[in-house]
Design a protein around this motif. Structure first.
Motif, PDB file in Angstrom:
ATOM      1  N   VAL A  55       0.843  -1.191   0.000  1.00  0.00           N
ATOM      2  CA  VAL A  55       0.000   0.000   0.000  1.00  0.00           C
ATOM      3  C   VAL A  55       0.881   1.244   0.000  1.00  0.00           C
ATOM      4  CG1 VAL A  55      -1.861   1.233   1.183  1.00  0.00           C
ATOM      5  CG2 VAL A  55      -1.753  -1.277   1.310  1.00  0.00           C
ATOM      6  N   GLY A  56       0.711   2.096  -1.009  1.00  0.00           N
ATOM      7  CA  GLY A  56       1.428   3.364  -1.088  1.00  0.00           C
ATOM      8  C   GLY A  56       0.556   4.505  -0.603  1.00  0.00           C
ATOM      9  N   GLU A  57       0.911   5.714  -0.975  1.00  0.00           N
ATOM     10  CA  GLU A  57       0.197   6.896  -0.495  1.00  0.00           C
ATOM     11  C   GLU A  57      -0.947   7.275  -1.429  1.00  0.00           C
ATOM     12  OE1 GLU A  57       1.708  10.886  -1.267  1.00  0.00           O
ATOM     13  OE2 GLU A  57       1.996  11.087   0.904  1.00  0.00           O
ATOM     14  N   GLN A  58      -0.604   7.741  -2.595  1.00  0.00           N
ATOM     15  CA  GLN A  58      -1.579   8.157  -3.601  1.00  0.00           C
ATOM     16  C   GLN A  58      -0.853   8.131  -4.946  1.00  0.00           C
ATOM     17  OE1 GLN A  58      -2.629  12.327  -3.491  1.00  0.00           O
ATOM     18  NE2 GLN A  58      -0.499  12.982  -3.429  1.00  0.00           N
ATOM     19  N   PRO A  59      -1.584   8.088  -6.049  1.00  0.00           N
ATOM     20  CA  PRO A  59      -0.898   8.125  -7.339  1.00  0.00           C
ATOM     21  C   PRO A  59      -0.106   9.419  -7.490  1.00  0.00           C
ATOM     22  CG  PRO A  59      -3.302   8.294  -7.611  1.00  0.00           C
ATOM     23  CD  PRO A  59      -3.031   7.997  -6.173  1.00  0.00           C
ATOM     24  N   GLY A  60       1.013   9.348  -8.176  1.00  0.00           N
ATOM     25  CA  GLY A  60       1.778  10.537  -8.519  1.00  0.00           C
ATOM     26  C   GLY A  60       1.370  11.024  -9.902  1.00  0.00           C
ATOM     27  N   ASP A  61       2.111  11.989 -10.390  1.00  0.00           N
ATOM     28  CA  ASP A  61       1.826  12.578 -11.701  1.00  0.00           C
ATOM     29  C   ASP A  61       1.754  11.519 -12.803  1.00  0.00           C
ATOM     30  OD1 ASP A  61       1.798  15.126 -13.434  1.00  0.00           O
ATOM     31  OD2 ASP A  61       3.454  13.984 -14.303  1.00  0.00           O
ATOM     32  N   ARG A  62       2.738  10.640 -12.821  1.00  0.00           N
ATOM     33  CA  ARG A  62       2.810   9.611 -13.876  1.00  0.00           C
ATOM     34  C   ARG A  62       1.699   8.587 -13.747  1.00  0.00           C
ATOM     35  NH1 ARG A  62       7.964   8.643 -15.892  1.00  0.00           N
ATOM     36  NH2 ARG A  62       7.027   6.811 -16.825  1.00  0.00           N
ATOM     37  N   GLU A  63       1.411   8.231 -12.505  1.00  0.00           N
ATOM     38  CA  GLU A  63       0.361   7.245 -12.256  1.00  0.00           C
ATOM     39  C   GLU A  63      -1.004   7.811 -12.627  1.00  0.00           C
ATOM     40  OE1 GLU A  63       2.800   7.992 -10.063  1.00  0.00           O
ATOM     41  OE2 GLU A  63       3.945   6.116 -10.141  1.00  0.00           O
ATOM     42  N   ASP A  64      -1.201   9.096 -12.341  1.00  0.00           N
ATOM     43  CA  ASP A  64      -2.461   9.772 -12.672  1.00  0.00           C
ATOM     44  C   ASP A  64      -2.709   9.720 -14.179  1.00  0.00           C
ATOM     45  OD1 ASP A  64      -4.613  12.053 -12.136  1.00  0.00           O
ATOM     46  OD2 ASP A  64      -3.321  12.749 -13.762  1.00  0.00           O
ATOM     47  N   GLU A  68      -2.259   3.580 -13.548  1.00  0.00           N
ATOM     48  CA  GLU A  68      -1.725   2.413 -12.842  1.00  0.00           C
ATOM     49  C   GLU A  68      -0.804   2.865 -11.706  1.00  0.00           C
ATOM     50  OE1 GLU A  68       0.131  -0.356 -15.620  1.00  0.00           O
ATOM     51  OE2 GLU A  68      -1.381   0.310 -17.069  1.00  0.00           O
ATOM     52  N   PRO A  69      -0.798   2.094 -10.603  1.00  0.00           N
ATOM     53  CA  PRO A  69       0.019   2.499  -9.463  1.00  0.00           C
ATOM     54  C   PRO A  69       1.509   2.221  -9.670  1.00  0.00           C
ATOM     55  CG  PRO A  69      -1.061   0.411  -8.978  1.00  0.00           C
ATOM     56  CD  PRO A  69      -1.579   0.866 -10.324  1.00  0.00           C
ATOM     57  N   PHE A  70       2.328   3.086  -9.112  1.00  0.00           N
ATOM     58  CA  PHE A  70       3.785   2.893  -9.072  1.00  0.00           C
ATOM     59  C   PHE A  70       4.392   2.560 -10.438  1.00  0.00           C
ATOM     60  CE2 PHE A  70       2.918   2.472  -4.482  1.00  0.00           C
ATOM     61  CZ  PHE A  70       3.907   3.301  -3.993  1.00  0.00           C
ATOM     62  N   VAL A  71       4.133   3.396 -11.396  1.00  0.00           N
ATOM     63  CA  VAL A  71       4.768   3.235 -12.712  1.00  0.00           C
ATOM     64  C   VAL A  71       5.764   4.362 -13.006  1.00  0.00           C
ATOM     65  CG1 VAL A  71       2.909   1.876 -13.756  1.00  0.00           C
ATOM     66  CG2 VAL A  71       2.801   4.372 -13.871  1.00  0.00           C
ATOM     67  N   PRO A  73       8.820   7.310 -11.181  1.00  0.00           N
ATOM     68  CA  PRO A  73      10.123   7.192 -10.507  1.00  0.00           C
ATOM     69  C   PRO A  73      10.052   6.390  -9.207  1.00  0.00           C
ATOM     70  CG  PRO A  73       9.744   9.447 -11.238  1.00  0.00           C
ATOM     71  CD  PRO A  73       8.479   8.700 -11.513  1.00  0.00           C
ATOM     72  N   ALA A  74       9.027   6.624  -8.385  1.00  0.00           N
ATOM     73  CA  ALA A  74       8.905   5.853  -7.133  1.00  0.00           C
ATOM     74  C   ALA A  74       8.690   4.373  -7.442  1.00  0.00           C
ATOM     75  CB  ALA A  74       7.754   6.394  -6.286  1.00  0.00           C
ATOM     76  N   GLY A  75       8.014   4.103  -8.537  1.00  0.00           N
ATOM     77  CA  GLY A  75       7.792   2.723  -8.955  1.00  0.00           C
ATOM     78  C   GLY A  75       9.082   2.023  -9.330  1.00  0.00           C
ATOM     79  N   THR A  95      -1.336  -1.190  -4.342  1.00  0.00           N
ATOM     80  CA  THR A  95      -2.382  -0.174  -4.368  1.00  0.00           C
ATOM     81  C   THR A  95      -1.935   1.059  -3.577  1.00  0.00           C
ATOM     82  OG1 THR A  95      -4.772   0.166  -4.146  1.00  0.00           O
ATOM     83  CG2 THR A  95      -3.679  -1.044  -2.358  1.00  0.00           C
ATOM     84  N   ASN A  96      -2.850   1.989  -3.393  1.00  0.00           N
ATOM     85  CA  ASN A  96      -2.578   3.213  -2.648  1.00  0.00           C
ATOM     86  C   ASN A  96      -3.685   3.484  -1.636  1.00  0.00           C
ATOM     87  OD1 ASN A  96      -0.098   4.492  -3.771  1.00  0.00           O
ATOM     88  ND2 ASN A  96      -1.244   4.365  -5.691  1.00  0.00           N
ATOM     89  N   ALA A  97      -3.339   4.253  -0.607  1.00  0.00           N
ATOM     90  CA  ALA A  97      -4.332   4.613   0.411  1.00  0.00           C
ATOM     91  C   ALA A  97      -5.409   5.520  -0.169  1.00  0.00           C
ATOM     92  CB  ALA A  97      -3.638   5.300   1.583  1.00  0.00           C
ATOM     93  N   THR A 176       9.577   2.490   4.681  1.00  0.00           N
ATOM     94  CA  THR A 176       9.572   3.855   4.156  1.00  0.00           C
ATOM     95  C   THR A 176       8.891   3.895   2.795  1.00  0.00           C
ATOM     96  OG1 THR A 176      11.741   3.352   3.264  1.00  0.00           O
ATOM     97  CG2 THR A 176      11.678   4.747   5.203  1.00  0.00           C
ATOM     98  N   HIS A 177       8.484   5.075   2.412  1.00  0.00           N
ATOM     99  CA  HIS A 177       7.936   5.264   1.079  1.00  0.00           C
ATOM    100  C   HIS A 177       9.095   5.351   0.068  1.00  0.00           C
ATOM    101  CE1 HIS A 177       5.863   6.859  -2.336  1.00  0.00           C
ATOM    102  NE2 HIS A 177       4.740   6.512  -1.760  1.00  0.00           N
ATOM    103  N   PRO A 178       8.961   4.681  -1.085  1.00  0.00           N
ATOM    104  CA  PRO A 178      10.024   4.755  -2.097  1.00  0.00           C
ATOM    105  C   PRO A 178      10.420   6.186  -2.468  1.00  0.00           C
ATOM    106  CG  PRO A 178       8.391   3.113  -2.730  1.00  0.00           C
ATOM    107  CD  PRO A 178       7.870   3.769  -1.486  1.00  0.00           C
TER     108      PRO A 178
HETATM  109  N1  URA Z   1       3.686   7.102  -4.908  1.00  0.00           N
HETATM  110  C1  URA Z   1       2.704   6.377  -4.344  1.00  0.00           C
HETATM  111  O1  URA Z   1       2.500   6.381  -3.140  1.00  0.00           O
HETATM  112  N2  URA Z   1       1.950   5.642  -5.124  1.00  0.00           N
HETATM  113  C2  URA Z   1       2.096   5.574  -6.439  1.00  0.00           C
HETATM  114  O2  URA Z   1       1.338   4.873  -7.070  1.00  0.00           O
HETATM  115  C3  URA Z   1       3.135   6.331  -7.010  1.00  0.00           C
HETATM  116  C4  URA Z   1       3.924   7.098  -6.231  1.00  0.00           C
END
Ligand code: URA
Ligand code: SF4
Length: 211
Positions: A55-64, A68-71, A73-75, A95-97, A176-178
């Motif tokens: 479980v991550g935080e929320q989608p980032g710019d790229r994911e938005d 798809e989640p974590f695709v 830089p953090a991915g 997934t994300n929170a 930690t968060h990536p």
């Molecule tokens: N950071 C997150 O927490 N989730 C993502 O999907 C991408 C970056």
């Protein structure tokens, strides 16, 4: 400014849908105001019978943009850590929170804005539905937002990371968060943070194997 409407996601979560049904329904969610400026909701993805859910935080710019989640830089940081931990990304559910991207527009750039507790709470019904459908034995919380969403309390990552935390019938592992790895400028520090993330994921894998 008036408080935004945040009725919470509950009424948009279909009761008997499988993961694909949930993923379709989340696009219609108006549980908080974050849907309005985002491109789309980003639902979880991966093995629907996974033993491990990340479980991550929320989608980032790229994911938005990708849906798809974590695709982004953090991915890439996450993929590298999964690899080092000997975990096949296709075997887990990611997934994300919070399912919509919260950001501030600065010129052409969209700058990540941390979701508030009110957004985490509003979105919780989607995460609860994913946990119920996928039913993992181990849940890895990538950072404080995820830990808050999963455990329902404030967590200090430094104090609680890297050990199994019993939570109902599941085991929670906090790490930690990536993105926090990406923010480190010093190469040595970054490498150490990457290794710690991988070590926490390896712990999750061991926990998932134990009966
Ligand atoms: N950071 C997150 O927490 N989730 C993502 O999907 C991408 C970056
Ligand atoms: Fe619904 Fe969550 Fe999106 Fe808010 S962030 S609109 S609660 S899916």
């Amino acid at each position: 400014m008036a408080e935004p409407e945040r009725p919470g996601a509950d009424r948009w979560v279909p009761e008997h849908a499988d993961v694909a049904g949930l993923r379709a329904a989340v696009q219609g969610c108006r549980g908080c105001e974050l849907w309005a400026n985002a491109t789309q909701a980003v639902f979880g993805d991966g093995a629907e019978d996974a033993r491990i859910m990340l479980v991550g935080e929320q989608p980032g710019d790229r994911e938005d943009l990708a849906g798809e989640p974590f695709v982004g830089p953090a991915g890439r940081v996450l993929d590298e850590a999964l690899d080092a931990a000997g975990i096949d990304r296709h075997s887990v559910y990611v997934t994300n929170a919070v399912k919509h991207f919260r950001f501030e527009q600065r010129g052409k750039r969209r700058i990540h804005a941390k979701p508030a507790v009110a957004h985490i709470d509003a979105c919780h019904a989607w995460l609860a539905a994913e946990l119920e459908r996928v039913d993992p034995s181990v849940v890895v919380c990538l950072g404080a937002t995820a830990a808050r969403a999963v455990l329902g309390r404030t967590v200090r990552i430094g104090a609680e990371r890297g050990r199994p935390i019993p939570h109902g019938e599941r085991t929670v592992v906090i790490t930690t968060h990536p993105s926090s790895v990406l923010r480190l400028r010093d190469p040595g520090e970054r490498q150490a943070a990457q290794a710690s993330l991988a070590a926490d994921l390896a712990l999750a894998a061991r926990e998932a194997k134990s009966p």
